[in-house]
Write a protein that holds these residues in place. Structure first.
Motif, mmCIF file in Angstrom:
data_model
loop_
_atom_site.group_PDB
_atom_site.id
_atom_site.type_symbol
_atom_site.label_atom_id
_atom_site.label_comp_id
_atom_site.label_asym_id
_atom_site.label_seq_id
_atom_site.Cartn_x
_atom_site.Cartn_y
_atom_site.Cartn_z
ATOM 1 N N LEU A 220 0.844 -1.190 0.000
ATOM 2 C CA LEU A 220 0.000 0.000 0.000
ATOM 3 C C LEU A 220 0.880 1.241 0.000
ATOM 4 C CD1 LEU A 220 -2.734 1.471 0.299
ATOM 5 C CD2 LEU A 220 -2.466 1.229 2.789
ATOM 6 N N SER B 51 0.472 5.166 0.266
ATOM 7 C CA SER B 51 -0.539 6.143 0.662
ATOM 8 C C SER B 51 0.100 7.497 0.933
ATOM 9 C CB SER B 51 -1.264 5.648 1.926
ATOM 10 O OG SER B 51 -2.184 6.602 2.403
ATOM 11 N N GLY B 52 -0.630 8.569 0.619
ATOM 12 C CA GLY B 52 -0.111 9.904 0.890
ATOM 13 C C GLY B 52 -0.967 10.968 0.246
ATOM 14 N N GLU B 53 -0.730 12.215 0.641
ATOM 15 C CA GLU B 53 -1.476 13.330 0.077
ATOM 16 C C GLU B 53 -1.012 13.614 -1.349
ATOM 17 O OE1 GLU B 53 -0.934 16.625 2.674
ATOM 18 O OE2 GLU B 53 -2.189 15.800 4.275
ATOM 19 N N LYS C 111 3.627 9.573 -4.365
ATOM 20 C CA LYS C 111 3.099 8.212 -4.534
ATOM 21 C C LYS C 111 3.467 7.622 -5.888
ATOM 22 C CE LYS C 111 -1.181 9.377 -3.859
ATOM 23 N NZ LYS C 111 -0.936 10.826 -3.652
ATOM 24 N N ALA D 202 -2.583 5.407 -9.146
ATOM 25 C CA ALA D 202 -1.893 6.013 -8.005
ATOM 26 C C ALA D 202 -2.116 7.519 -7.989
ATOM 27 C CB ALA D 202 -0.395 5.704 -8.072
ATOM 28 N N LEU E 298 -5.663 8.293 -6.712
ATOM 29 C CA LEU E 298 -5.836 8.130 -5.280
ATOM 30 C C LEU E 298 -5.263 9.317 -4.531
ATOM 31 C CD1 LEU E 298 -4.999 4.348 -4.785
ATOM 32 C CD2 LEU E 298 -7.249 5.436 -4.768
#
Length: 221
Positions: free
Chosen positions: A169, A171-173, A178, A218, A221
């Motif tokens: 996974l 994940s990040g702002e 990403k 990516a 997201l």
């Protein structure tokens, strides 16, 4: 000389992992400061449930004792490569450790088996060349410096040994990195897969063929 004061017990701040901390005059602490989030300083006065802090930036701050976090005065100058090694695992301590490592171009830090990556906003090609891939191939997790290749290697080895699918996974702002991290993961997995041909295509070619839709996802997201 200032009269010594008795330790004042108070509930530990959130994130202090349940450890009870005594804040007294002379304690080195982290206090909230709107302009920079957190500042470090020394407690110079305690009045009931409030403390006056002489901050390192020259300001004097008054804060609730329950809002103060202890500062580790024996922390390593270059930070630690795994957050679980911190004496105090709280927000200002974590941020300070990340900032310290970032200044040394150490953009990766572990928290147990989780990898935290801070976007360097510059090319660090030496971190991702073939020599670096060779270093991490098969290396026990945690033996080398934190790296995205280490995470990919563990996931790949577990998949091979257990004979079932695995996942990573990321994940990040927005703007956290990403997409670039996913590129590095897939590049390393392609490297591990070798160049054995299947239906006229090498493993590396097959991985890179599916990279674009993965990277598009990516970004979304």
């Amino acid at each position: 000389p200032r009269r010594p004061q008795r330790p004042t017990d108070h509930p530990p701040p959130a994130g202090e992992m349940g450890t009870k901390v005594n804040i007294i005059v002379g304690s080195h602490v982290w206090a909230e400061e709107p302009d920079v989030a957190w500042v470090d300083g020394e407690v110079v006065k305690i009045n009931g449930d409030e403390a006056e802090i002489q901050a390192a930036n020259g300001k004097k701050i008054v804060s609730k004792l329950s809002k103060l976090y202890p500062k580790d005065m024996e922390a390593a100058a270059g930070g630690v490569d795994d957050m679980t090694k911190l004496s105090y695992l709280h927000e200002p301590g974590v941020l300070q450790n990340l900032a310290t490592r970032y200044e040394l171009n150490e953009i990766y830090t572990y928290t147990g088996n989780i990898l935290i990556a801070v976007n360097p906003f510059q090319r660090l090609q030496h971190l991702y060349d073939s020599h670096m891939m060779q270093q991490y191939k098969g290396a026990p997790f945690g033996e080398l410096s934190p790296h995205v290749f280490a995470v990919a290697d563990v996931a790949y080895r577990a998949m091979i040994h257990e004979g079932r699918s695995n996942s990573i996974l990321v994940s990040g702002e927005s703007g956290a990195g990403k997409t670039e991290t996913t590129k590095m993961l897939m590049q390393y997995l392609a490297y591990l897969g070798g160049r054995a041909a299947t239906e006229g295509r090498t493993v590396e070619q097959q991985v890179l063929e599916v990279r674009q839709p993965v990277l598009s996802h990516a970004r979304q997201l």
